[in-house]
Structures are given as structure tokens and as C-alpha cells.
Scaffold this active site. Sequence first.
Site, PDB file in Angstrom:
ATOM      1  N   GLY A  57       0.895  -1.208   0.017  1.00 48.61           N
ATOM      2  CA  GLY A  57      -0.141  -0.026   0.092  1.00 48.61           C
ATOM      3  C   GLY A  57       0.768   1.446  -0.012  1.00 48.61           C
ATOM      4  O   GLY A  57       1.832   1.251   0.669  1.00 48.61           O
TER       5      GLY A  57
ATOM      6  N   ALA B  39      -0.919  -6.835  -3.596  1.00 49.53           N
ATOM      7  CA  ALA B  39      -0.626  -8.312  -2.795  1.00 49.53           C
ATOM      8  C   ALA B  39      -1.877  -8.998  -2.988  1.00 49.53           C
ATOM      9  O   ALA B  39      -2.856  -8.655  -2.677  1.00 49.53           O
ATOM     10  CB  ALA B  39      -0.091  -7.782  -1.339  1.00 49.53           C
TER      11      ALA B  39
ATOM     12  N   CYS C 223      -7.327  17.579  11.940  1.00 43.81           N
ATOM     13  CA  CYS C 223      -8.317  17.760  10.844  1.00 43.81           C
ATOM     14  C   CYS C 223      -8.639  19.015  10.367  1.00 43.81           C
ATOM     15  O   CYS C 223      -8.655  20.078  11.057  1.00 43.81           O
ATOM     16  CB  CYS C 223      -9.335  16.871  11.195  1.00 43.81           C
ATOM     17  SG  CYS C 223     -10.078  16.178   9.932  1.00 43.81           S
TER      18      CYS C 223
ATOM     19  N   GLY D 224      -5.516  11.088   7.682  1.00 46.87           N
ATOM     20  CA  GLY D 224      -4.400  11.012   6.909  1.00 46.87           C
ATOM     21  C   GLY D 224      -3.027  11.467   7.760  1.00 46.87           C
ATOM     22  O   GLY D 224      -2.134  10.868   7.805  1.00 46.87           O
TER      23      GLY D 224
ATOM     24  N   CYS E 255     -14.989   7.539   9.326  1.00 45.66           N
ATOM     25  CA  CYS E 255     -14.281   8.648   8.420  1.00 45.66           C
ATOM     26  C   CYS E 255     -15.624   9.782   8.406  1.00 45.66           C
ATOM     27  O   CYS E 255     -16.068   9.940   7.281  1.00 45.66           O
ATOM     28  CB  CYS E 255     -14.051   8.257   7.054  1.00 45.66           C
ATOM     29  SG  CYS E 255     -13.096   9.532   6.241  1.00 45.66           S
TER      30      CYS E 255
ATOM     31  N   LYS F 162      -6.705  24.731   4.420  1.00 45.66           N
ATOM     32  CA  LYS F 162      -6.779  23.364   3.837  1.00 45.66           C
ATOM     33  C   LYS F 162      -6.337  23.707   2.326  1.00 45.66           C
ATOM     34  O   LYS F 162      -5.602  22.719   1.779  1.00 45.66           O
ATOM     35  CB  LYS F 162      -8.206  22.882   3.579  1.00 45.66           C
ATOM     36  CG  LYS F 162      -8.476  21.522   2.892  1.00 45.66           C
ATOM     37  CD  LYS F 162      -9.226  20.660   3.653  1.00 45.66           C
ATOM     38  CE  LYS F 162      -9.164  19.230   2.556  1.00 45.66           C
ATOM     39  NZ  LYS F 162      -9.997  18.271   3.368  1.00 45.66           N
TER      40      LYS F 162
HETATM   41  C1  LIG Z   1     -13.237  12.179   1.151  1.00 48.40           C
HETATM   42  C2  LIG Z   1     -12.318  12.065   2.201  1.00 48.40           C
HETATM   43  C3  LIG Z   1     -11.817  13.091   2.904  1.00 48.40           C
HETATM   44  C4  LIG Z   1     -10.807  12.883   3.757  1.00 48.40           C
HETATM   45  N1  LIG Z   1     -10.165  14.148   4.300  1.00 48.40           N
HETATM   46  C5  LIG Z   1      -9.160  13.954   5.302  1.00 48.40           C
HETATM   47  C6  LIG Z   1      -8.795  15.158   5.649  1.00 48.40           C
HETATM   48  O1  LIG Z   1      -8.863  16.381   5.420  1.00 48.40           O
HETATM   49  N2  LIG Z   1      -7.543  15.067   6.496  1.00 48.40           N
HETATM   50  C7  LIG Z   1      -7.059  13.952   7.046  1.00 48.40           C
HETATM   51  O2  LIG Z   1      -6.022  13.862   7.924  1.00 48.40           O
HETATM   52  N3  LIG Z   1      -7.572  12.847   6.654  1.00 48.40           N
HETATM   53  C8  LIG Z   1      -8.720  12.855   5.805  1.00 48.40           C
HETATM   54  N4  LIG Z   1      -9.324  11.897   5.187  1.00 48.40           N
HETATM   55  C9  LIG Z   1      -8.829  10.313   5.741  1.00 48.40           C
HETATM   56  C10 LIG Z   1      -7.482  10.075   4.947  1.00 48.40           C
HETATM   57  O3  LIG Z   1      -7.735   9.972   3.440  1.00 48.40           O
HETATM   58  C11 LIG Z   1      -7.349   8.610   5.391  1.00 48.40           C
HETATM   59  O4  LIG Z   1      -6.908   8.765   6.787  1.00 48.40           O
HETATM   60  C12 LIG Z   1      -5.898   7.985   4.421  1.00 48.40           C
HETATM   61  O5  LIG Z   1      -6.170   8.016   3.276  1.00 48.40           O
HETATM   62  C13 LIG Z   1      -5.587   6.552   5.064  1.00 48.40           C
HETATM   63  O6  LIG Z   1      -4.409   6.499   4.502  1.00 48.40           O
HETATM   64  P1  LIG Z   1      -4.014   4.743   4.467  1.00 48.40           P
HETATM   65  O7  LIG Z   1      -2.520   4.948   3.736  1.00 48.40           O
HETATM   66  O8  LIG Z   1      -4.178   4.085   5.694  1.00 48.40           O
HETATM   67  O9  LIG Z   1      -4.930   4.218   3.406  1.00 48.40           O
HETATM   68  P2  LIG Z   1      -5.443   4.464   2.030  1.00 48.40           P
HETATM   69  O10 LIG Z   1      -5.514   5.933   1.836  1.00 48.40           O
HETATM   70  O11 LIG Z   1      -6.791   3.939   1.796  1.00 48.40           O
HETATM   71  O12 LIG Z   1      -4.473   3.861   0.998  1.00 48.40           O
HETATM   72  C14 LIG Z   1      -4.514   2.386   0.870  1.00 48.40           C
HETATM   73  C15 LIG Z   1      -3.625   2.149  -0.108  1.00 48.40           C
HETATM   74  O13 LIG Z   1      -3.410   0.459  -0.051  1.00 48.40           O
HETATM   75  C16 LIG Z   1      -3.480   0.107  -1.414  1.00 48.40           C
HETATM   76  N5  LIG Z   1      -3.659  -1.269  -1.254  1.00 48.40           N
HETATM   77  C17 LIG Z   1      -5.148  -1.734  -1.133  1.00 48.40           C
HETATM   78  N6  LIG Z   1      -5.256  -3.130  -1.311  1.00 48.40           N
HETATM   79  C18 LIG Z   1      -3.940  -3.296  -1.706  1.00 48.40           C
HETATM   80  C19 LIG Z   1      -3.123  -4.707  -1.895  1.00 48.40           C
HETATM   81  N7  LIG Z   1      -4.003  -5.883  -1.815  1.00 48.40           N
HETATM   82  N8  LIG Z   1      -1.843  -4.762  -2.276  1.00 48.40           N
HETATM   83  C20 LIG Z   1      -1.126  -3.542  -2.219  1.00 48.40           C
HETATM   84  N9  LIG Z   1      -1.709  -2.440  -1.999  1.00 48.40           N
HETATM   85  C21 LIG Z   1      -2.983  -2.303  -1.740  1.00 48.40           C
HETATM   86  C22 LIG Z   1      -4.613   1.303  -1.960  1.00 48.40           C
HETATM   87  O14 LIG Z   1      -4.304   1.174  -3.652  1.00 48.40           O
HETATM   88  C23 LIG Z   1      -4.209   2.340  -1.568  1.00 48.40           C
HETATM   89  O15 LIG Z   1      -3.164   3.024  -2.287  1.00 48.40           O
HETATM   90  C24 LIG Z   1     -10.286  11.703   4.205  1.00 48.40           C
HETATM   91  C25 LIG Z   1     -11.013  10.654   3.603  1.00 48.40           C
HETATM   92  C26 LIG Z   1     -11.742  10.551   2.496  1.00 48.40           C
HETATM   93  C27 LIG Z   1     -12.562   9.501   2.258  1.00 48.40           C
END
Ligand SMILES: Cc1cc2nc3c(=O)[nH]c(=O)nc-3n(C[C@H](O)[C@H](O)[C@H](O)COP(=O)(O)OP(=O)(O)OC[C@H]3O[C@@H](n4cnc5c(N)ncnc54)[C@H](O)[C@@H]3O)c2cc1C
Length: 405
Positions: free
Chosen positions: A11, A81, A350, A315, A163, A387
Amino acid sequence: MSPNQRVLVLGSSFAGLNAALDLRRRLRDEVEVVVLDPRPRFTFIPSLVWLPFGLRRPDQVTFDLGSTYARKGVRFVNEAAAGIDLDERIVHTDGGRRFDYDRLVVATGPRLAFEKIPGLGPDDGHTQSVCNLDHAVRAGEAWQRFLADPGPVVVGTAQGGSCFGASYEFALNLQHQLARRGLADVAPVTFVTAEPFLGHFGLGGIADSESRVRRMFDRRGIEGIANAAIREVRADEMELESGRVLPFRYSMIVPPFTGVDVVRSVEGLANPMGFLPIDHRFRHPDHPEVYGAGVAVAISPPATTQVPTGVPKTGQMSETMGKTVAVNIASDLQGGRHRDLPVEKMSAVCMLDGGDDGIVFRATDVLSTRRRRRGFVTSGPHGHWVKLAFERFYLGTRRRGVTLL
Ligand SMILES: Cc1cc2nc3c(=O)[nH]c(=O)nc-3n(C[C@H](O)[C@H](O)[C@H](O)COP(=O)(O)OP(=O)(O)OC[C@H]3O[C@@H](n4cnc5c(N)ncnc54)[C@H](O)[C@@H]3O)c2cc1C
């Protein structure tokens, strides 16, 4: 000299990208850092609330991962994966490759569990989503159809969701767009949320966040319904467990999350929801060579709510986890001090945009059960500009592979 150890990161979003870049900076050349992700581009997910309204194009909120990693000496493999063999320490990809590892980082984010509520979601249901780029593009196509024939709107976060910020941002931005077009009267916006009260954010509220959100909603004429559980969504209406039926012409609902299938399906790796258990070092308690970061890890809510809610993994929290993982893996492999970061000690920052204003907050001790915990919250037009500035800063630095250690 070819590397004789490998860290494999699954990821490449907030958690994985930052873990991989920090690992590369910390580790000497004997360790190879390999990242797997089926998506070739990083998406700044927080900007997806603007995409459906034509305020951003996909190329403005994404960048190519291959070139960023190549610049920093990280090997990027654009495959998912597909299987994890914990005994052999091997990951199989959907492209038929296999990678052994000395340390594994699970940063695969959420699976969007639309199936938990009949009629939810853009594939087999009637609601839109902005949880990934593809969904946000489709939410924009639906928005164009809606503008030709506007009517009531329902936005929110479903029961079991975590979320919450995303649905607040989307509701406020959408209402701002309606008002600009003179459509506010024909398209009333209702906000439904599993939170016990508005401005709870899955964190028990921060300072006076409830009254700030209420004031923003009142000013814009948005009706907020807390403690809402969705029973079923039909083509043009949503039925709540309370029996209330909300007609709509456009709806965006953030679904509950589970862990992704490849993690869920490995015996002994994940909890029943598919999230990875972790200790204070973000390491799996039974498999010390496996670490987790971001939405992929298990964080139990500290208290039950009338309608089930989860703890948000923002995030910024995902990045902090990724960086902590990098410190601890570097210490495992090359010596040095480990870093303990109990989840309950984490802070959540946030920035919620409302179109022409916004809310910015920082909540300390995310698992505290105190109602309206201490923290910092501010709202007003500056929330919008903060933002926008952060988006520019984030994409500019991460595109070049720059993180702050
Ligand atoms: C609309 C929206 C607005 C948001 N606004 C904010 C904000 O303003 N501030 C903030 O802090 N947070 C915000 N968030 C939350 C933030 O987006 C998440 O906390 C963040 O994306 C989490 O990151 P992550 O790396 O854990 O997972 P994700 O961002 O979900 O990424 C997971 C990654 O893993 C990959 N993946 C999945 N399965 C596999 C596999 N089998 N093998 C390899 N790779 C894989 C995916 O392709 C993806 O690239 C928001 C969320 C949403 C939906």
C-alpha cells in the site's frame, strides 16, 4: 553491493508512502525497500470532496508513484498483494510475482463495506462515494445529472463508519455549490450520521465542536440527524432505522470500513473486521516481523455509542503511524532506539473545508472517553484557506519524495 535484506510495504498512500520514504532515508544500502500498490498514482484523498463539483481534476490531486520512488531509490511494483505466507515470509502478487521479506508493512487502507446496508454505494446501490478517485469521478457525473433535475440531497456517514470528516466536508461543499447556483430552496440538504451528536467526529467532540458545527449547519439550512442508522436505500429514498424516510435526488454516504481481503483472509493476521492488531510499536503482537500503519490497523472505540461508530484514522494519524513503523524497523534491522507510541496517546489533526469557510481541529489522546476532550478547534473563512494551502504543500513535497522526519 546488492542488498541482503528487504522491507516490503503493502500500500502506497498516506501510511505506506511515508513509511517507505522514511525507511529509505533511515536504512543503509544493505536493505532494499519495495512497495506494492495496484494504483500507479498517489491520490490526495482529502481533495476528493472538491472533485465532483469540478473544482479539481484528477491530474491536479494525484502524482505518479513510480517516478517519485525512482528518485528516492525505492523499488515500486504496480501490483496488488494477492496472498501473504506468514510462515515463509513471502507475498504473492496478482501479477504472479513473489517477494520474500525480512519486515512487512501492511498499509493497505480500508475496504469499503457497502454491502452492509442494502442499496448503499455506487456499484450495486443508489448512493455516491468520494472515498477513492474512481468513486469521486462518478460522483461528479451523478452531480451533473442532478443539476439538470435538482431535488433533495442526503449526505452522511453510515453506522459503523469512522471517516466522519469527509461527509461533513462534502455536505458543506455541496450546499455551498447549491447556494451559488440559486438552488438551495429546491435542493434541501439533510445530514445523517451515526455520531451521538454533531461535531463528535468519532472522538467524543473537541472543545465546542458541536456548537460550531450546529451554527454552520443552521446558517446554511442543513438539517443534521445524529444517532442515525440507515436501514435501506432505495432508488430515490433512504429509510432510517427510526422509520423516517428521506427522499433524495442525490446522496453521498461514507460507508463502514473493513480491512482488505488479502489481509482478512490470512489466518492469525487480522481481527474479524480484517484490521491488523498492533502493539505500541505498531508491530503485530504474534508476528514481530509484521508492522501495520494507517486505516489497516485495528483501533477499538473506547466507548460504545447508541449507533456503532469507529475511531477515525486520519491521514495525519496514518502518516505518524508510517513514520513510527519506519523508526522501529530501522532499529530492528540496523540497531538504535525503538519508538513507542501508544494509540491512546496519538493526536488527530483535521481540516474540514466548507466551500468558503471551514473547521480546523486538533484532538489530543484520541481514545479518551471524556466528552468534549481538550483540544484546539477553530472555524471560519481561514479554515478554507488553511486546507487549500495544506493541499498545495502536501502534494508539492510528497511528489518530490520529501517527508518531514
Ligand atoms: C473524502 C475524504 C476526505 C478526507 N479528508 C481528510 C482530511 O482532510 N484530513 C485527514 O487527515 N484525513 C482525511 N481523510 C482520511 C484519509 O484519507 C485517510 O486517513 C488516509 O487515506 C488513510 O491512509 P492509508 O494509507 O492508511 O490508506 P489509504 O489512503 O486508503 O490507502 C491504502 C492504499 O493501499 C493500497 N492497497 C489496497 N489493497 C492493496 C493490496 N492488496 N496490495 C497493495 N496495495 C493495496 C490502495 O491502492 C491504496 O493506495 C479523508 C478521507 C476521505 C475519504
